[in-house]
Write an enzyme that holds these catalytic residues in place. Structure first.
Site, PDB file in Angstrom:
ATOM      1  N   GLN A 165       0.888  -1.415  -0.072  1.00 24.62           N
ATOM      2  CA  GLN A 165      -0.134   0.116  -0.095  1.00 24.62           C
ATOM      3  C   GLN A 165       0.782   1.293   0.099  1.00 24.62           C
ATOM      4  OE1 GLN A 165      -2.569  -1.460   3.469  1.00 24.62           O
ATOM      5  NE2 GLN A 165      -4.096  -0.282   2.263  1.00 24.62           N
TER       6      GLN A 165
ATOM      7  N   HIS B 210      -7.571  -8.795   6.013  1.00 19.78           N
ATOM      8  CA  HIS B 210      -7.516  -7.846   4.826  1.00 19.78           C
ATOM      9  C   HIS B 210      -5.805  -7.639   4.504  1.00 19.78           C
ATOM     10  CE1 HIS B 210      -8.901  -3.744   3.623  1.00 19.78           C
ATOM     11  NE2 HIS B 210      -7.634  -3.492   3.423  1.00 19.78           N
TER      12      HIS B 210
HETATM   13 ZN    ZN Z   1      -6.569  -2.225   2.386  1.00 19.01          ZN
END
Ligand code: ZN
Length: 162
Positions: free
Chosen positions: A48, A127
């Site tokens: 991310q 997640h």
């Molecule tokens: Zn995420």
């Protein structure tokens, strides 16, 4: 660190295992922790922020957990809940998850650790570990729901630009 937004292709990469917990890995981990808190997220995975290595950090309100090479080793039960992602601002989607998971990993001192998680922590683990495999919450939806979610995401985030 800057959080990458969908559809950045880095979010689709499979992350490499970390071989040595060296200074660089520790620096990345610290930066990820700061970035997660600054974004008011409950979890962050290395891809991310553009780093294709197996590092995750989580804080669901019970303290900070930063792990290297995490893996789900056991799971049980099914649950569906609304979930968001820092790479997909302004939308949430209903995602099916395991109710409980066991996660094995290495901590920042190089020590093997095991977590038996339920509720929010269980979902956060699933997640973030999905991110390490290049998987996003959108992938858990039917094609119709996915298309709708992507349209909504584009609309809401385009309005923001002006
Ligand atoms: Zn995420």
């Amino acid at each position: 660190m800057e959080i990458l937004l969908y559809p950045n292709p880095v979010l689709r990469k499979k992350c490499e295992k970390v071989q040595d917990i060296d200074e660089e890995v520790l620096r990345i981990a610290r930066s990820m922790e700061e970035t997660m808190y600054r974004a008011k997220g409950v979890g962050l995975a290395a891809p991310q922020v553009g780093i294709v290595r197996q590092i995750i950090t989580i804080d669901v309100g019970d303290g900070l957990i930063t792990l290297i090479n995490p893996e789900i080793t056991l799971f049980e039960g099914d649950i569906k809940m609304d979930e968001g992602c820092l790479c997909l601002p302004k939308i949430t989607v209903v995602v099916p998850r395991h109710e409980r998971v066991q996660v094995k990993a290495i901590d920042l001192k190089g020590k093997p650790v095991t977590f038996d998680a339920e509720d929010l922590l269980s979902r956060a683990f699933q997640h973030e570990i999905d991110h390490l495999k290049g998987k996003l919450i959108l992938d858990k939806l039917s094609k119709i729901k996915r298309d709708l979610a992507i349209r909504k995401y584009k609309k809401l985030n385009a309005e923001d630009k002006d």
